[in-house]
Motif scaffolding. Structure first.
Motif, PDB file in Angstrom:
ATOM      1  N   ASP A 179       2.199  14.035 -36.913  1.00  0.00           N
ATOM      2  CA  ASP A 179       2.054  12.394 -36.699  1.00  0.00           C
ATOM      3  C   ASP A 179       1.004  11.744 -36.154  1.00  0.00           C
ATOM      4  O   ASP A 179       0.241  10.954 -36.185  1.00  0.00           O
ATOM      5  N   GLN A 180       0.468  12.426 -35.085  1.00  0.00           N
ATOM      6  CA  GLN A 180      -0.154  12.013 -33.669  1.00  0.00           C
ATOM      7  C   GLN A 180      -1.975  11.864 -34.501  1.00  0.00           C
ATOM      8  O   GLN A 180      -2.903  11.585 -34.203  1.00  0.00           O
ATOM      9  N   VAL A 181      -2.052  13.233 -35.352  1.00  0.00           N
ATOM     10  CA  VAL A 181      -3.028  13.574 -36.049  1.00  0.00           C
ATOM     11  C   VAL A 181      -3.018  12.751 -36.521  1.00  0.00           C
ATOM     12  O   VAL A 181      -4.386  12.078 -37.296  1.00  0.00           O
ATOM     13  N   ARG A 182      -2.615  12.491 -37.975  1.00  0.00           N
ATOM     14  CA  ARG A 182      -2.567  10.747 -38.967  1.00  0.00           C
ATOM     15  C   ARG A 182      -3.255   9.942 -38.111  1.00  0.00           C
ATOM     16  O   ARG A 182      -3.095   9.226 -39.425  1.00  0.00           O
ATOM     17  N   ALA A 183      -1.798   9.588 -37.215  1.00  0.00           N
ATOM     18  CA  ALA A 183      -2.580   8.249 -36.645  1.00  0.00           C
ATOM     19  C   ALA A 183      -3.731   8.210 -36.539  1.00  0.00           C
ATOM     20  O   ALA A 183      -4.329   6.909 -36.090  1.00  0.00           O
ATOM     21  N   GLN A 184      -4.973   9.063 -35.526  1.00  0.00           N
ATOM     22  CA  GLN A 184      -5.799   9.330 -35.581  1.00  0.00           C
ATOM     23  C   GLN A 184      -6.484   9.086 -36.802  1.00  0.00           C
ATOM     24  O   GLN A 184      -7.905   8.655 -36.386  1.00  0.00           O
ATOM     25  N   VAL A 228      -3.576  15.376 -28.220  1.00  0.00           N
ATOM     26  CA  VAL A 228      -4.228  14.733 -29.727  1.00  0.00           C
ATOM     27  C   VAL A 228      -5.010  14.317 -28.836  1.00  0.00           C
ATOM     28  O   VAL A 228      -6.124  13.614 -28.859  1.00  0.00           O
ATOM     29  N   PRO A 229      -4.793  13.158 -27.943  1.00  0.00           N
ATOM     30  CA  PRO A 229      -6.085  12.269 -27.372  1.00  0.00           C
ATOM     31  C   PRO A 229      -7.771  12.513 -26.437  1.00  0.00           C
ATOM     32  O   PRO A 229      -8.541  12.420 -26.788  1.00  0.00           O
ATOM     33  N   THR A 230      -6.741  14.031 -25.539  1.00  0.00           N
ATOM     34  CA  THR A 230      -7.415  14.240 -25.588  1.00  0.00           C
ATOM     35  C   THR A 230      -9.038  15.013 -26.261  1.00  0.00           C
ATOM     36  O   THR A 230      -9.872  15.551 -26.359  1.00  0.00           O
ATOM     37  N   ILE A 231      -8.312  16.212 -27.580  1.00  0.00           N
ATOM     38  CA  ILE A 231      -9.000  16.200 -28.483  1.00  0.00           C
ATOM     39  C   ILE A 231      -9.886  15.400 -29.059  1.00  0.00           C
ATOM     40  O   ILE A 231     -10.911  14.841 -29.911  1.00  0.00           O
TER      41      ILE A 231
END
Length: 496
Positions: free
Chosen positions: A419-424, A381-384
């Protein structure tokens, strides 16, 4: 890693266009069914419909002598229906054909046998589909481009539910794409099979077609199959196309045919010289040569003008002259806009802010991870997010836009990933909470995702996914937006 698609009732096959540096084979299939992460949102109440205006002839030829300035031209009385002017066609579209003045390209309402509805003075072209929905869209784009260069009227079948299960009814091309606008843009009338032949017909029609598939690949010694044969009640006799239709040399392991080589088969000289190796039809056992009036091919996904996988490139003639004009219907656009509004918590009456759309294709792409852990194979997700930041910076520099909203579309099923997507701080549509399938049917999650992807001010997609390819092309053409593609398949694949 090269697996060719067969008609299937349990999935879709979206072809991978792999980076040739990392992979030796640039095409494979994957099954994609939408995943609905359940976190938020409420049920939609909007409705979807697709209506066509009836076609009726003008009756009589009357001169209004009292108002000579507004006098009507004489119209020949005919039993053939004529289409009325179609609303909502942008006046700026420059075309050699006017939808409001073109005559009807069939004799009347759908008939039991398609031949009873074809005009003797008109030549037609058609083909079939046998892949996932995105690839089928590209196949129909290729068919339409071939119709343009052969000067034939295309007859487009419905989309088959390869990605959602065979129990789901097919959906009309005109239920997804704005056919009048497309017809206007490409300068050609466009027919759909249900306008030509009655969908409830019991008549099994004989038809001779060209077998392209057997020529361009070495694994299957038969034409490409399709569920459309049964739905359209067609008993097809196939003639093997000549070897010169292949885009590349015979020894090159590639499946693409040449647009102009296929076009040659639509004209008398090449056709007469190439009719051989006729395969009898399965039901009536008829050995019919390729039809002269209705030119047909078994499969047109693998076709190019200059090289393979041309839809990936900005010069692609099928994209430039057809694909970019395949706009969504207004009803589908408004339906998707409602989902975006709710996902971004935009109150009714307020303008939906610009957003960056993302398509992250995972699903069974994991079969190409070569036993790597998925967190090392797929981009993090950080790469995206880094790619999203690049698109945001491009929008600031090019357009002075500060776009902070991001809409994710993905088939990923891991709640921890979401959850990682939501954290972004990114948003998505929760089709489960919206009860989309219950209200509209199984076609609509995928259709709505595609509309959302194309509506972004910028776009970030997945390397190797044809759904990403079309979304990227649409955002670049329709939104004049910057795009990025995230590489994957090994640790650090997207380092740059």
């Amino acid at each position: 890693m090269d697996r060719e698609s067969k008609p299937s009732n349990d999935g879709s096959d979206e072809h991978l266009l792999f980076n040739s540096i990392l992979y030796h084979d640039r095409v494979s299939e994957d099954l994609e069914s939408p995943y609905f992460p359940t976190f938020k949102r409420s049920q939609s109440s909007s409705a979807f419909s697709y209506d066509k205006k009836p076609r009726w002839p003008l009756i009589g030829c009357i001169i209004l002598s009292a108002i000579s300035v507004l006098s009507l031209g004489f119209t020949l009385l005919t039993t053939r229906p004529k289409p009325q002017a179609t609303a909502n066609i942008p006046v700026e579209l420059n075309s050699s054909i006017s939808v409001s003045t073109q005559y009807s390209y069939v004799l009347g309402p759908p008939t039991q046998s398609f031949r009873d509805n074809l005009r003797n003075d008109t030549k037609y072209i058609t083909s079939w589909i046998s892949a996932g929905w995105t690839n089928d869209v590209m196949t129909y784009g290729n068919l339409l481009y071939l119709a343009v260069i052969t000067d034939r009227v295309p007859i487009i079948p419905k989309f088959i539910p390869s990605h959602i299960g065979g129990s789901v009814p097919p959906i009309a091309f005109g239920g997804v794409f704005d056919v009048p606008r497309l017809s206007q843009a490409i300068g050609k009338p466009i027919l759909e099979w249900h306008e030509v032949k009655d969908v409830d017909s019991k008549t099994l029609d004989d038809l001779g077609c060209w077998n392209v598939w057997e020529v361009v690949q070495k694994d299957e010694h038969k034409p490409r199959g399709s569920f459309l044969y049964d739905w359209l009640k067609l008993d097809i006799s196939y003639t093997r196309a000549p070897s010169w239709i292949k885009l590349t040399a015979p020894e090159v392991d590639d499946k693409h045919a040449s647009f102009w080589s296929l076009a040659r088969l639509g004209f008398p000289t090449a056709r007469s010289e190439s009719v051989q190796s006729i395969l009898p039809s399965p039901e009536h056992n008829h050995s019919l040569p390729p039809d002269e009036q209705l030119l047909c091919f078994d499969y047109l996904y693998y076709v190019g003008a200059n090289r393979a996988w041309e839809w990936e490139f900005d010069y692609s003639p099928a994209w430039r002259f057809v694909g970019q004009h395949m706009h969504w219907t207004e009803s589908l656009t408004q339906l998707a806009n409602g989902y975006v509004r709710r996902a971004l918590n935009v109150p009714e009456g307020e303008t939906v802010p610009p957003f960056i759309s993302i398509h992250m294709r995972h699903g069974d792409f994991n079969r190409y991870c070569n036993n790597l852990p998925l967190d090392e194979c797929f981009a993090s997700v950080p790469t995206i997010a880094r790619r999203v930041a690049e698109v945001q910076e491009d929008l600031r520099k090019r357009k002075g836009m500060n776009v902070t909203h991001v809409m994710m579309t993905s088939d990923e099923r891991d709640p921890a990933w979401w959850d990682q997507v939501r954290a972004q701080g990114w948003s998505w549509v929760d089709f489960n909470a919206e009860k989309t399938e219950e209200i509209y049917g199984k076609w609509y999650p995928v259709l709505i995702d595609a509309v959302i992807q194309s509506s972004g001010a910028g776009f970030v997609g997945t390397d190797g996914s044809t759904m990403t390819t079309l979304a990227r092309r649409r955002v670049e053409s329709w939104q004049d937006g910057p795009t990025r593609v995230v590489r994957w398949g090994r640790p650090g694949a997207d380092d740059h």
